[in-house]
Design a protein around this motif. Structure first.
Motif, PDB file in Angstrom:
ATOM      1  N   ASN A 133       0.715  -1.121   0.022  1.00 43.01           N
ATOM      2  CA  ASN A 133      -0.282   0.057   0.386  1.00 43.01           C
ATOM      3  C   ASN A 133       0.454   0.886   0.109  1.00 43.01           C
ATOM      4  O   ASN A 133       0.931   1.654  -0.868  1.00 43.01           O
ATOM      5  CB  ASN A 133      -1.111   0.120   0.799  1.00 43.01           C
ATOM      6  N   LEU A 134       1.957   1.401   0.589  1.00 39.63           N
ATOM      7  CA  LEU A 134       2.850   2.742   0.831  1.00 39.63           C
ATOM      8  C   LEU A 134       3.155   2.689  -0.762  1.00 39.63           C
ATOM      9  O   LEU A 134       3.715   4.128  -0.870  1.00 39.63           O
ATOM     10  CB  LEU A 134       3.929   2.604   1.673  1.00 39.63           C
ATOM     11  N   CYS A 178       4.233   5.630  -5.572  1.00 39.71           N
ATOM     12  CA  CYS A 178       4.144   6.181  -7.273  1.00 39.71           C
ATOM     13  C   CYS A 178       3.559   6.723  -7.545  1.00 39.71           C
ATOM     14  O   CYS A 178       3.957   7.752  -8.287  1.00 39.71           O
ATOM     15  CB  CYS A 178       3.931   4.294  -7.164  1.00 39.71           C
ATOM     16  N   VAL A 179       2.204   6.832  -6.259  1.00 38.93           N
ATOM     17  CA  VAL A 179       1.676   8.201  -7.106  1.00 38.93           C
ATOM     18  C   VAL A 179       1.893   9.479  -6.554  1.00 38.93           C
ATOM     19  O   VAL A 179       2.376  10.779  -7.905  1.00 38.93           O
ATOM     20  CB  VAL A 179      -0.180   7.874  -7.125  1.00 38.93           C
ATOM     21  N   ILE A 180       2.794   9.958  -5.567  1.00 33.68           N
ATOM     22  CA  ILE A 180       3.055  10.521  -5.625  1.00 33.68           C
ATOM     23  C   ILE A 180       4.202  10.994  -6.167  1.00 33.68           C
ATOM     24  O   ILE A 180       5.139  11.887  -6.334  1.00 33.68           O
ATOM     25  CB  ILE A 180       3.504  10.655  -4.095  1.00 33.68           C
ATOM     26  N   GLU A 181       5.300  10.057  -6.256  1.00 33.65           N
ATOM     27  CA  GLU A 181       6.835   9.759  -7.543  1.00 33.65           C
ATOM     28  C   GLU A 181       6.169  10.797  -8.776  1.00 33.65           C
ATOM     29  O   GLU A 181       7.200  11.867  -9.224  1.00 33.65           O
ATOM     30  CB  GLU A 181       6.954   8.708  -7.546  1.00 33.65           C
ATOM     31  N   ILE A 182       4.805  10.192  -9.286  1.00 36.53           N
ATOM     32  CA  ILE A 182       4.520  11.867 -10.431  1.00 36.53           C
ATOM     33  C   ILE A 182       4.457  12.568  -9.777  1.00 36.53           C
ATOM     34  O   ILE A 182       4.909  13.584 -11.107  1.00 36.53           O
ATOM     35  CB  ILE A 182       2.915  10.152 -11.051  1.00 36.53           C
ATOM     36  N   ILE A 227       0.217  20.228 -10.256  1.00 37.86           N
ATOM     37  CA  ILE A 227       0.330  18.198 -10.391  1.00 37.86           C
ATOM     38  C   ILE A 227       0.708  17.907  -9.001  1.00 37.86           C
ATOM     39  O   ILE A 227       0.746  17.215  -8.332  1.00 37.86           O
ATOM     40  CB  ILE A 227       1.038  18.205 -10.943  1.00 37.86           C
ATOM     41  N   LEU A 228       1.995  18.852  -8.913  1.00 36.85           N
ATOM     42  CA  LEU A 228       2.857  18.840  -7.761  1.00 36.85           C
ATOM     43  C   LEU A 228       1.903  18.619  -6.694  1.00 36.85           C
ATOM     44  O   LEU A 228       2.015  17.748  -5.381  1.00 36.85           O
ATOM     45  CB  LEU A 228       3.386  19.510  -7.554  1.00 36.85           C
ATOM     46  N   ASN A 271      -3.152  10.083  -0.336  1.00 43.56           N
ATOM     47  CA  ASN A 271      -2.871   9.674   0.515  1.00 43.56           C
ATOM     48  C   ASN A 271      -3.748   8.775   0.853  1.00 43.56           C
ATOM     49  O   ASN A 271      -4.704   7.431   1.223  1.00 43.56           O
ATOM     50  CB  ASN A 271      -2.227  10.155   1.747  1.00 43.56           C
ATOM     51  N   PRO A 272      -4.750   9.975   1.558  1.00 47.74           N
ATOM     52  CA  PRO A 272      -5.852   8.855   1.969  1.00 47.74           C
ATOM     53  C   PRO A 272      -6.609   8.511   0.857  1.00 47.74           C
ATOM     54  O   PRO A 272      -7.839   7.053   1.655  1.00 47.74           O
ATOM     55  CB  PRO A 272      -6.923  10.755   3.321  1.00 47.74           C
TER      56      PRO A 272
END
Length: 331
Positions: free
Chosen positions: A259-260, A265-269, A293-294, A301-302
């Protein structure tokens, strides 16, 4: 592009209004979602784990980011060529924003290292660095580092925080190009390291599963190997009668790590798009959208916890249903 009375070119209003509207919507979602994550960890006993100390810290940084976003929107919606509030407020908003973003990236890196430590060392209970006191100390170090990362370059004159007339928002102004490039490059390096730690975790899990299959293949008589005997440690007897012991990996720890990793992965994009844009010289409308986008990372996360993490799902339902029940009773 439009020009103000001072012949300063600015991004057209319809682009700024679009970004401002999205930021306000993200702020509402992020405040509710991250607040729910923090409350869930506080009131739910199963979620009071060492790793979730860092998860709460990440949620707190994201919550602060969401609270700041409406102040960014004020500048985007202004056509006066200046920030509607005092310039000091704009500088403080920009500083707080960069501090929270740095804190989020640093927390994600700390989570990756902690997950690697827990999984590869098969840590259970309060051993090594995996203790609440040490993780709280780590959280304090992350915030001190993030604040220093924001304030120190400003003091040394490498950058200035304030109102950017071109973007009509609270951002970096009159910054050293080398600092901007190094900032973008450092974010890319951090996230490469994060991915590397998760690759090491994957490698360890695959190797562990291969060892178990090999043990099952050599078992002959005696006590047979079963994963039900003990979830955290298994043993069997080889053909030569020698005991084979393999430390088990807690399945829940693997699910938490999965999950983390999705969160990362999503935040890295979100981060990498903006980082690449920082490295490209010059000003453009693309920078404003990449910045938007940043800031989107503060709400993901939620959503992922609610969709993927069973303990958070249960906590979310419990909190929301309880509030709905109390509302029905009052009415």
């Amino acid at each position: 592009m439009n020009a103000t009375g001072n012949n300063t070119y600015v991004i057209p209003f319809h682009h700024r209004a679009t970004v401002a509207s999205i930021l306000i919507a993200l702020a509402v979602i992020g405040i509710c979602g991250n607040g729910l994550v923090i409350v869930s960890v506080i009131v739910t006993k199963k979620l009071r784990t060492v790793t979730n100390i860092l998860v709460v810290n990440l949620a707190f940084a994201d919550l602060a980011t969401c609270l700041i976003q409406p102040f960014l929107s004020l500048g985007l919606l202004s056509n006066a060529g200046r920030y509607p509030l005092h310039e000091v407020v704009c500088s403080a908003v920009a500083g707080a924003m960069f501090t929270c973003i740095c804190c989020s990236a640093s927390t994600l890196f700390a989570i990756a290292v902690l997950r690697w430590y827990v999984i590869t060392r098969s840590v259970h209970g309060h051993q090594g660095i995996h203790t609440p006191r040490k993780i709280v100390l780590l959280v304090m170090i992350i915030w001190i580092y993030s604040l220093t990362f924001t304030v120190l370059p400003t003091v040394l004159g490498a950058k200035a925080l304030g109102y950017s007339r071109y973007y009509s928002s609270c951002l970096l102004v009159d910054s050293n190009p080398f600092y901007i490039y190094s900032q973008g490059s450092s974010l890319v390096i951090v996230f490469i390291l994060i991915v590397l730690f998760y690759i090491l975790i994957l490698r360890h899990v695959l190797r562990h599963n291969r060892q178990i299959r090999n043990v099952i293949g050599v078992v002959d008589g005696g006590r047979s190997f079963t994963t039900d005997d003990c979830p955290n440690a298994t043993s069997s007897v080889s053909r030569e009668g020698r005991p084979l012991k393999i430390k088990g990996i807690n399945k829940m720890e693997i699910e938490i790590t999965k999950n983390l990793f999705i969160v990362v992965c999503v935040i890295e994009i979100c981060f990498l798009i903006h980082s690449v844009n920082l490295i490209i010289p010059g000003q453009s409308i693309a920078t404003l959208y990449s910045y938007m986008i940043l800031l989107t990372n503060s709400v993901v996360n939620p959503i992922i916890y609610g969709l993927k993490h069973p303990n958070f799902q249960e906590a979310f339902k419990s909190i929301l249903c309880r509030r709905q029940l109390e509302h029905d009773v009052k009415t």
